[in-house]
Design a protein around this motif. Sequence first.
Motif, PDB file in Angstrom:
ATOM      1  N   GLU A 231       0.833  -1.204   0.000  1.00 33.19           N
ATOM      2  CA  GLU A 231       0.000   0.000   0.000  1.00 33.19           C
ATOM      3  C   GLU A 231       0.865   1.251   0.000  1.00 33.19           C
ATOM      4  OE1 GLU A 231      -3.576   1.778  -0.349  1.00 33.19           O
ATOM      5  OE2 GLU A 231      -3.422  -0.381   0.009  1.00 33.19           O
ATOM      6  N   GLY A 232       2.042   1.156   0.605  1.00 29.24           N
ATOM      7  CA  GLY A 232       2.897   2.328   0.764  1.00 29.24           C
ATOM      8  C   GLY A 232       3.478   2.884  -0.513  1.00 29.24           C
ATOM      9  N   SER A 233       3.396   2.126  -1.614  1.00 29.13           N
ATOM     10  CA  SER A 233       3.964   2.600  -2.878  1.00 29.13           C
ATOM     11  C   SER A 233       2.883   3.135  -3.813  1.00 29.13           C
ATOM     12  CB  SER A 233       4.720   1.469  -3.574  1.00 29.13           C
ATOM     13  OG  SER A 233       3.828   0.411  -3.930  1.00 29.13           O
ATOM     14  N   GLY A 234       1.712   3.451  -3.272  1.00 26.18           N
ATOM     15  CA  GLY A 234       0.564   3.779  -4.100  1.00 26.18           C
ATOM     16  C   GLY A 234       0.692   5.022  -4.955  1.00 26.18           C
ATOM     17  N   PHE A 235       1.653   5.903  -4.686  1.00 24.13           N
ATOM     18  CA  PHE A 235       1.830   7.112  -5.491  1.00 24.13           C
ATOM     19  C   PHE A 235       3.082   7.005  -6.359  1.00 24.13           C
ATOM     20  CE2 PHE A 235       2.034  11.899  -5.960  1.00 24.13           C
ATOM     21  CZ  PHE A 235       0.809  12.010  -6.601  1.00 24.13           C
ATOM     22  N   ILE A 236       3.572   5.782  -6.529  1.00 22.91           N
ATOM     23  CA  ILE A 236       4.746   5.526  -7.366  1.00 22.91           C
ATOM     24  C   ILE A 236       4.314   4.602  -8.490  1.00 22.91           C
ATOM     25  CG2 ILE A 236       7.066   4.515  -7.459  1.00 22.91           C
ATOM     26  CD1 ILE A 236       7.241   5.108  -4.423  1.00 22.91           C
ATOM     27  N   THR A 237       4.491   5.026  -9.733  1.00 23.30           N
ATOM     28  CA  THR A 237       4.130   4.159 -10.854  1.00 23.30           C
ATOM     29  C   THR A 237       4.943   4.547 -12.081  1.00 23.30           C
ATOM     30  OG1 THR A 237       2.249   3.089 -11.959  1.00 23.30           O
ATOM     31  CG2 THR A 237       2.196   5.501 -11.795  1.00 23.30           C
ATOM     32  N   GLY A 238       5.167   3.574 -12.946  1.00 23.44           N
ATOM     33  CA  GLY A 238       5.933   3.800 -14.168  1.00 23.44           C
ATOM     34  C   GLY A 238       7.428   3.932 -13.945  1.00 23.44           C
ATOM     35  N   GLN A 239       7.911   3.484 -12.795  1.00 23.54           N
ATOM     36  CA  GLN A 239       9.311   3.681 -12.433  1.00 23.54           C
ATOM     37  C   GLN A 239      10.112   2.376 -12.504  1.00 23.54           C
ATOM     38  OE1 GLN A 239      10.170   6.920 -11.986  1.00 23.54           O
ATOM     39  NE2 GLN A 239       7.991   7.207 -12.451  1.00 23.54           N
ATOM     40  N   VAL A 240      11.419   2.530 -12.674  1.00 26.64           N
ATOM     41  CA  VAL A 240      12.349   1.399 -12.632  1.00 26.64           C
ATOM     42  C   VAL A 240      13.297   1.625 -11.464  1.00 26.64           C
ATOM     43  CG1 VAL A 240      14.120   0.084 -13.852  1.00 26.64           C
ATOM     44  CG2 VAL A 240      12.223   1.111 -15.133  1.00 26.64           C
ATOM     45  N   LEU A 241      13.272   0.723 -10.509  1.00 23.46           N
ATOM     46  CA  LEU A 241      14.125   0.811  -9.325  1.00 23.46           C
ATOM     47  C   LEU A 241      15.318  -0.125  -9.512  1.00 23.46           C
ATOM     48  CD1 LEU A 241      14.690   1.663  -6.379  1.00 23.46           C
ATOM     49  CD2 LEU A 241      13.197  -0.210  -5.657  1.00 23.46           C
ATOM     50  N   ASN A 242      16.505   0.435  -9.587  1.00 18.40           N
ATOM     51  CA  ASN A 242      17.713  -0.371  -9.713  1.00 18.40           C
ATOM     52  C   ASN A 242      18.088  -0.947  -8.346  1.00 18.40           C
ATOM     53  OD1 ASN A 242      17.914   0.395 -12.408  1.00 18.40           O
ATOM     54  ND2 ASN A 242      19.224   2.140 -11.942  1.00 18.40           N
TER      55      ASN A 242
END
Length: 250
Positions: A231-242
């Motif tokens: 739930e905590g990542s709900g405002f993160i989208t379209g990203q690539v986390l290395n």
Amino acid sequence: MTVKGRTILYTGAAGGLGTGATLAFLAAGARVVAVDNDAAKVAALEAAAREAGHSGLTVRRLDLADLGTLRHELDAAATEAGGFDIVVNNAAIYPSKAFEDYTIEEHQAVQRINVDAGIVCVQAALPGMRAKGWGRIVNVASITVYGGWAKLSPYVQSKGALVGLTRAWAREFGAYGVTVNAIAPGAFPTDAEKIHPDLDNYERFVLGSQSVKRRGNAADIANALMFLASEGSGFITGQVLNVDGGWVMH
């Protein structure tokens, strides 16, 4: 940051990095539908889950290259589970040889497993996510998409496709309450490293390239997946986390 009570569709769940993340999800109270086709690794995953006292694991022995059967079986699994809340597209194959030695059929085989099977997984999961107004999709890409690696062109092509799909899906699915992100692992000591003929020299190369001077482990991947699935990542989208110990910085 919890995934408790969520149902996760996880491909390659019994692999070198998949097992650790699968067990972490189970320990956090999630249900995991693990898709894998390696009998020995599946048995080891099931044994590890039993030993740890984890419930909630369902294994589907499926050939990801058989896309029609995959869709049929995942539709059935989604019905049984009441839909998938989270999809982790992790399974991949990684042949290694010079570009001119690959046939087009070999390129297509890598694309079929590494990308097309992930598309089928999302097609099976998205209706349930839309109905609930909530969902998480995490694609496992690779830092090889940034360049610097030879003899892996079909693999790099497939991981680049996953990055593109991450962005396209994120744009399209956001209106449904569904986020889509990717992680790009660096070099982890799994069976994948056996493609390198001199493993000692390869390890020196890896540590010399990273900012953090230790090898990555399954928990590093599990922690990143847990965050992006929560739930905590709900405002993160379209990203690539290395997830690479600071190897590449983009």
